[in-house]
Design an enzyme around this catalytic site. Sequence first.
Site, PDB file in Angstrom:
ATOM      1  N   GLY A  45       0.828  -1.200   0.000  1.00  0.00           N
ATOM      2  CA  GLY A  45       0.000   0.000   0.000  1.00  0.00           C
ATOM      3  C   GLY A  45       0.862   1.250   0.000  1.00  0.00           C
ATOM      4  O   GLY A  45       2.020   1.210   0.429  1.00  0.00           O
ATOM      5  N   GLN A  50       2.829  10.150   1.357  1.00  0.00           N
ATOM      6  CA  GLN A  50       4.144   9.505   1.381  1.00  0.00           C
ATOM      7  C   GLN A  50       5.018   9.913   0.193  1.00  0.00           C
ATOM      8  O   GLN A  50       6.223   9.708   0.213  1.00  0.00           O
ATOM      9  CB  GLN A  50       4.000   7.976   1.387  1.00  0.00           C
ATOM     10  N   CYS A  94       5.945   0.010   7.052  1.00  0.00           N
ATOM     11  CA  CYS A  94       5.535   1.174   6.267  1.00  0.00           C
ATOM     12  C   CYS A  94       6.713   1.582   5.387  1.00  0.00           C
ATOM     13  O   CYS A  94       7.850   1.600   5.853  1.00  0.00           O
ATOM     14  CB  CYS A  94       5.159   2.310   7.215  1.00  0.00           C
ATOM     15  N   LEU A  95       6.416   1.917   4.136  1.00  0.00           N
ATOM     16  CA  LEU A  95       7.495   2.310   3.219  1.00  0.00           C
ATOM     17  C   LEU A  95       8.165   3.615   3.669  1.00  0.00           C
ATOM     18  O   LEU A  95       9.291   3.885   3.267  1.00  0.00           O
ATOM     19  CB  LEU A  95       6.965   2.448   1.787  1.00  0.00           C
ATOM     20  N   GLU A 137      -3.444   2.752   5.394  1.00  0.00           N
ATOM     21  CA  GLU A 137      -3.292   3.792   4.362  1.00  0.00           C
ATOM     22  C   GLU A 137      -4.214   4.981   4.621  1.00  0.00           C
ATOM     23  O   GLU A 137      -3.815   6.131   4.435  1.00  0.00           O
ATOM     24  CB  GLU A 137      -3.550   3.217   2.961  1.00  0.00           C
TER      25      GLU A 137
HETATM   26 NI    NI Z   1       2.543   3.320   5.624  1.00  0.00          NI
END
Ligand code: NI
Length: 172
Positions: A45, A50, A94-95, A137
């Site tokens: 996601g 982001q 999380c990215l 998200e």
């Molecule tokens: Ni995230």
Amino acid sequence: MKLPILIHPDPRLKKVCAPVDDLSDELRTLAEDMLETMYDAPGVGLAAPQIGVLSRLIVLDCIKDEEEPPRPVVMFNPEVVASSDEKNVYEEGCLSIPEQFAEVTRPKVVDVRWIGMDGNEHSETFDGLWATCVQHEIDHLNGKLFIDYLGAMKRQLITRKMQKLKREKARA
Ligand code: NI
């Protein structure tokens, strides 16, 4: 086009994002770019803040089985309209917080409503990883990260690690 992903801490990751009121070609291209960025990372996601865009847009694909066809989902203005009392615990990542994982408890099943790439309203009930991911998200659109569910000590520890990572990246 692949886009650079912001790393926590960043003030843009703490903002409440604005609703999308007009599905422009620009926003559709952005959604495509976000999917490409997410698949490349790889992640399940990605939310617009982001990549530094403060609009209510998320993309996800929680198909983990390589045998199954991918299912890219783009959601504009996603909203959880109902959630189960039953909870589920997942080890989330999380990215924007690379290589850090922690268990987060969330409702197991959620009903979500959103505007799709076609400009139409969609709704669906999500369970399991899909439910966790869509909630994670949507949190991003409200300036909330999964580490905000953790105790202060753990959150500070992770934040310090990310500050160090960012300093190292800046020097490289
Ligand atoms: Ni995230």
